[in-house]
Write a protein that holds these residues in place. Structure first.
Motif, mmCIF file in Angstrom:
data_model
loop_
_atom_site.group_PDB
_atom_site.id
_atom_site.type_symbol
_atom_site.label_atom_id
_atom_site.label_comp_id
_atom_site.label_asym_id
_atom_site.label_seq_id
_atom_site.Cartn_x
_atom_site.Cartn_y
_atom_site.Cartn_z
ATOM 1 N N HIS A 93 28.668 47.667 29.941
ATOM 2 C CA HIS A 93 29.923 48.416 29.930
ATOM 3 C C HIS A 93 30.972 47.707 30.787
ATOM 4 C CE1 HIS A 93 32.486 51.933 29.538
ATOM 5 N NE2 HIS A 93 32.802 51.753 30.800
ATOM 6 N N PRO A 94 32.188 47.510 30.271
ATOM 7 C CA PRO A 94 33.229 46.774 31.006
ATOM 8 C C PRO A 94 33.875 47.636 32.088
ATOM 9 C CG PRO A 94 34.078 47.489 28.898
ATOM 10 C CD PRO A 94 32.623 47.882 28.907
ATOM 11 N N LEU A 95 33.133 47.911 33.123
ATOM 12 C CA LEU A 95 33.594 48.818 34.174
ATOM 13 C C LEU A 95 34.818 48.271 34.907
ATOM 14 C CD1 LEU A 95 33.251 51.306 36.000
ATOM 15 C CD2 LEU A 95 31.557 50.000 37.307
ATOM 16 N N VAL A 96 34.773 47.001 35.289
ATOM 17 C CA VAL A 96 35.893 46.425 36.035
ATOM 18 C C VAL A 96 37.172 46.455 35.211
ATOM 19 C CG1 VAL A 96 36.809 44.297 37.054
ATOM 20 C CG2 VAL A 96 34.452 45.015 37.550
ATOM 21 N N GLU A 97 37.070 46.122 33.948
ATOM 22 C CA GLU A 97 38.250 46.151 33.075
ATOM 23 C C GLU A 97 38.836 47.555 33.008
ATOM 24 O OE1 GLU A 97 39.219 45.713 28.305
ATOM 25 O OE2 GLU A 97 37.501 44.645 29.158
ATOM 26 N N GLY A 98 37.963 48.563 32.882
ATOM 27 C CA GLY A 98 38.428 49.931 32.808
ATOM 28 C C GLY A 98 39.125 50.390 34.072
ATOM 29 N N VAL A 99 38.583 49.990 35.216
ATOM 30 C CA VAL A 99 39.201 50.360 36.496
ATOM 31 C C VAL A 99 40.522 49.616 36.680
ATOM 32 C CG1 VAL A 99 38.938 50.224 39.008
ATOM 33 C CG2 VAL A 99 37.028 51.011 37.590
ATOM 34 N N ARG A 100 40.568 48.369 36.258
ATOM 35 C CA ARG A 100 41.807 47.579 36.398
ATOM 36 C C ARG A 100 42.957 48.187 35.600
ATOM 37 N NH1 ARG A 100 39.110 42.015 36.321
ATOM 38 N NH2 ARG A 100 39.134 41.402 38.520
ATOM 39 N N ARG A 101 42.638 48.800 34.483
ATOM 40 C CA ARG A 101 43.698 49.412 33.691
ATOM 41 C C ARG A 101 44.422 50.500 34.490
ATOM 42 N NH1 ARG A 101 39.908 50.091 29.118
ATOM 43 N NH2 ARG A 101 39.973 48.208 27.854
ATOM 44 N N ARG A 102 43.705 51.118 35.437
ATOM 45 C CA ARG A 102 44.301 52.166 36.251
ATOM 46 C C ARG A 102 44.899 51.631 37.545
ATOM 47 N NH1 ARG A 102 43.389 55.654 32.563
ATOM 48 N NH2 ARG A 102 42.944 57.833 33.082
ATOM 49 N N THR A 103 44.392 50.520 38.053
ATOM 50 C CA THR A 103 44.793 50.058 39.390
ATOM 51 C C THR A 103 45.688 48.842 39.370
ATOM 52 O OG1 THR A 103 42.731 48.774 39.593
ATOM 53 C CG2 THR A 103 42.725 51.025 40.449
ATOM 54 N N SER A 105 47.271 45.298 39.476
ATOM 55 C CA SER A 105 47.005 43.930 39.922
ATOM 56 C C SER A 105 46.051 43.845 41.104
ATOM 57 C CB SER A 105 48.330 43.256 40.305
ATOM 58 O OG SER A 105 48.958 43.962 41.372
ATOM 59 N N LEU A 106 45.522 44.958 41.579
ATOM 60 C CA LEU A 106 44.631 44.917 42.734
ATOM 61 C C LEU A 106 43.342 44.178 42.387
ATOM 62 C CD1 LEU A 106 44.916 48.598 44.035
ATOM 63 C CD2 LEU A 106 46.034 46.565 44.970
ATOM 64 N N PRO A 107 42.863 43.308 43.281
ATOM 65 C CA PRO A 107 41.568 42.658 43.031
ATOM 66 C C PRO A 107 40.445 43.690 43.064
ATOM 67 C CG PRO A 107 42.335 42.173 45.251
ATOM 68 C CD PRO A 107 43.462 42.875 44.561
ATOM 69 N N VAL A 108 39.459 43.518 42.172
ATOM 70 C CA VAL A 108 38.333 44.443 42.071
ATOM 71 C C VAL A 108 37.041 43.671 42.329
ATOM 72 C CG1 VAL A 108 37.084 46.070 40.619
ATOM 73 C CG2 VAL A 108 39.574 45.848 40.384
ATOM 74 N N THR A 109 36.231 44.168 43.255
ATOM 75 C CA THR A 109 34.937 43.575 43.567
ATOM 76 C C THR A 109 33.839 44.513 43.101
ATOM 77 O OG1 THR A 109 35.789 42.424 45.523
ATOM 78 C CG2 THR A 109 33.412 42.779 45.425
ATOM 79 N N LEU A 110 32.905 44.003 42.299
ATOM 80 C CA LEU A 110 31.782 44.790 41.792
ATOM 81 C C LEU A 110 30.485 44.267 42.374
ATOM 82 C CD1 LEU A 110 30.419 46.800 39.771
ATOM 83 C CD2 LEU A 110 30.475 44.924 38.090
#
Length: 317
Positions: A93-103, A105-110
């Motif tokens: 599941h593309p979790l990071v992509e989904g969270v990025r859509r809401r946040t 340009s913030l960097p996301v670390t998984l």
């Protein structure tokens, strides 16, 4: 970076938690939803985004500089995807992509949830100051993370230390992961309960049949409850000893709901470790309860995120 915040998410089979975390590990503006683990993957993602949106509505969101996610695994930090064993609707599941859509340009670390616990305990818990540690969460599932050479070691995909699916019983029961005789199948809370029920234990009237109830019965001397925890402890001890033999850890830190059983778990665990950790370079491995409690996943997701974006956490007060 003292005033900057990290938006942290802790995603498991039971709950999805979120908070804004500062450089001292203090949590603000918490949000939480139950995990609809047996529903379609889109419904699980919707619950995650509800938590994200609640955090974004906080006035302090303008101080958020990054997002950290600790998720039940396996995870793939490189691809930004997750395939938790206990959330069947999420496979790659593309979790990071989904969270990025809401946040934005913030960097996301998984990272995996066990790695998040290791990050939390090394920052401000029982593994603080240790060069080598295995930190485990024993709850609905069993996860883990490693500290090597004084630094968090998530591994290339964010799963290093995920020893819940190491086989410690070669002829054991099949595991949902596809393996057999896994640590999780012997030491998780549901496994402890299933084993006790199969052997004839029953919870007190009006009490839920969960690991806490089995632990309470064990403290009262119930032989079936004691045996179920003994089996779980031996599985954990075998995993700790194997890890110590591979990477020479100094300590194993155990957290999660099952660890709240206290000496019902830690007593037989330490005794069993004495049986399994017999080589000269692993005999000194200690076992300690985690100190960061139920916030470990959030604190650890923030700690790992800060390390990645090179904003070092300030020392805990």
């Amino acid at each position: 970076m003292q005033n900057d915040l990290v938006a942290a998410l802790d995603i498991g089979g039971t709950k999805i938690a979120g908070a804004l975390v500062d450089g001292r590990g203090s949590l603000f503006h918490r949000a939480r939803r139950p995990t609809p683990a047996r529903e379609h993957g889109d419904r699980v993602m919707a619950a995650v985004l509800e938590v994200v949106d609640e955090l974004r509505a906080a006035p302090a969101w303008e101080r958020v500089r990054a997002v950290g996610i600790g998720s039940a695994g396996p995870v793939d930090a490189r691809a930004g995807t997750v395939s938790p064993v206990n959330i069947p609707g999420w496979r790659d599941h593309p979790l990071v992509e989904g969270v990025r859509r809401r946040t934005g340009s913030l960097p996301v670390t998984l990272i995996g949830d066990g790695v998040a616990v290791a990050a939390a305990e090394h920052w401000m818990g029982a593994a603080r100051g240790r060069d080598g540690a295995l930190c485990m969460v024993v709850s609905t599932g069993v996860g883990g993370g490693l500290v090597l050479d004084g630094r968090l070691y998530p591994g290339p995909t964010g799963n290093a230390g995920h020893l819940g699916h190491i086989s410690v019983d070669l002829d054991g029961a099949p595991c949902p992961c596809g393996g057999r005789g896994c640590v999780e199948g012997l030491a998780s809370g549901p496994s402890i309960v299933r084993r006790a029920l199969a052997a004839g234990w029953r919870p007190a009237s009006g009490t839920e049949a969960d690991a806490a109830a089995v632990a309470a019965a064990a403290r009262e001397g119930d032989p079936v409850a004691l045996a179920s925890f003994e089996r779980a402890a031996r599985a954990l001890a075998a995993a700790v000893a194997a890890t110590a033999g591979l990477v020479e850890i100094e300590t194993a830190v155990i957290g999660g709901g099952v660890a709240r059983a206290g000496e019902v778990l830690f007593g037989p665990l330490r005794r069993a470790l004495g049986e399994f950790a017999t080589l000269s370079f692993v005999r000194g491995v200690t076992v300690e309860p985690a100190r960061t409690g139920t916030d470990a996943g959030l604190i650890g997701a923030a700690a790992a995120c800060r390390e990645r974006v090179r904003t070092e956490p300030e020392p805990a007060a």
